[in-house]
Design an enzyme around this catalytic site. Sequence first.
Site, PDB file in Angstrom:
ATOM      1  N   GLU A  24     -55.949  60.380 -24.945  1.00 29.29           N
ATOM      2  CA  GLU A  24     -55.188  60.163 -26.169  1.00 29.29           C
ATOM      3  C   GLU A  24     -53.925  59.335 -25.943  1.00 29.29           C
ATOM      4  OE1 GLU A  24     -54.634  64.125 -27.730  1.00 29.29           O
ATOM      5  OE2 GLU A  24     -56.609  64.087 -28.680  1.00 29.29           O
ATOM      6  N   GLY A  91     -72.331  63.352 -25.382  1.00 27.44           N
ATOM      7  CA  GLY A  91     -73.680  63.072 -25.856  1.00 27.44           C
ATOM      8  C   GLY A  91     -74.675  64.136 -25.424  1.00 27.44           C
ATOM      9  N   GLY A  93     -74.407  67.378 -26.177  1.00 28.65           N
ATOM     10  CA  GLY A  93     -74.412  68.498 -27.110  1.00 28.65           C
ATOM     11  C   GLY A  93     -73.318  69.531 -26.866  1.00 28.65           C
ATOM     12  N   GLY A  95     -69.924  69.273 -27.232  1.00 29.22           N
ATOM     13  CA  GLY A  95     -68.948  69.325 -28.316  1.00 29.22           C
ATOM     14  C   GLY A  95     -69.493  70.088 -29.505  1.00 29.22           C
ATOM     15  N   TYR A 129     -67.093  64.532 -35.998  1.00 23.04           N
ATOM     16  CA  TYR A 129     -66.712  65.599 -36.927  1.00 23.04           C
ATOM     17  C   TYR A 129     -67.351  65.402 -38.295  1.00 23.04           C
ATOM     18  CZ  TYR A 129     -63.158  66.823 -33.449  1.00 23.04           C
ATOM     19  OH  TYR A 129     -62.498  67.191 -32.307  1.00 23.04           O
TER      20      TYR A 129
END
Length: 158
Positions: A24, A91, A93, A95, A129
């Site tokens: 970030e 990628g 899964g 998250g 999201y």
Amino acid sequence: MIRPATPSDVPVIAMLIRELATYEKAEHEVRVTEEQLRTALFGAAPAVFAHIAEHDGDVAGFALWFLTFSTWKGVHGIYMEDLYVRPEHRGGGYGRALMGELAGICAERGYERLEWAVLDWNEPAIGFYENLGAVRQEEWPHYRLSDAPLRRLADRPS
């Protein structure tokens, strides 16, 4: 596999927080210590919780969260402070599984909200999201008081 964090996870959680801050572009802002995390997560009155995503015994990512309360609905919710999956595991899964774990906690406990913030430039996260069905809350911008402005306000007589 998703599991609740344990005290032995504190060093890796601290490392993941730094990795997330680097992603970030804000690593210079990280001040948290392992002792602060240990107290917050596992002290006498924990107010923060974490879940770990594992891949073949290695930590693939984590979610750190705390309770909120809606005065309008009269029930608690979850605020997800951090969701981070290491780049090599994205990628896979993890998250979605971490978000599913928090959604499951909401469902089990009767909580009606799972909320978080995302940086406006983080298009991969925003897409992730929104693919889950999340809705951006444009009408409720977040504000923050910290550092010197927070101390100034605290020092003013009431």
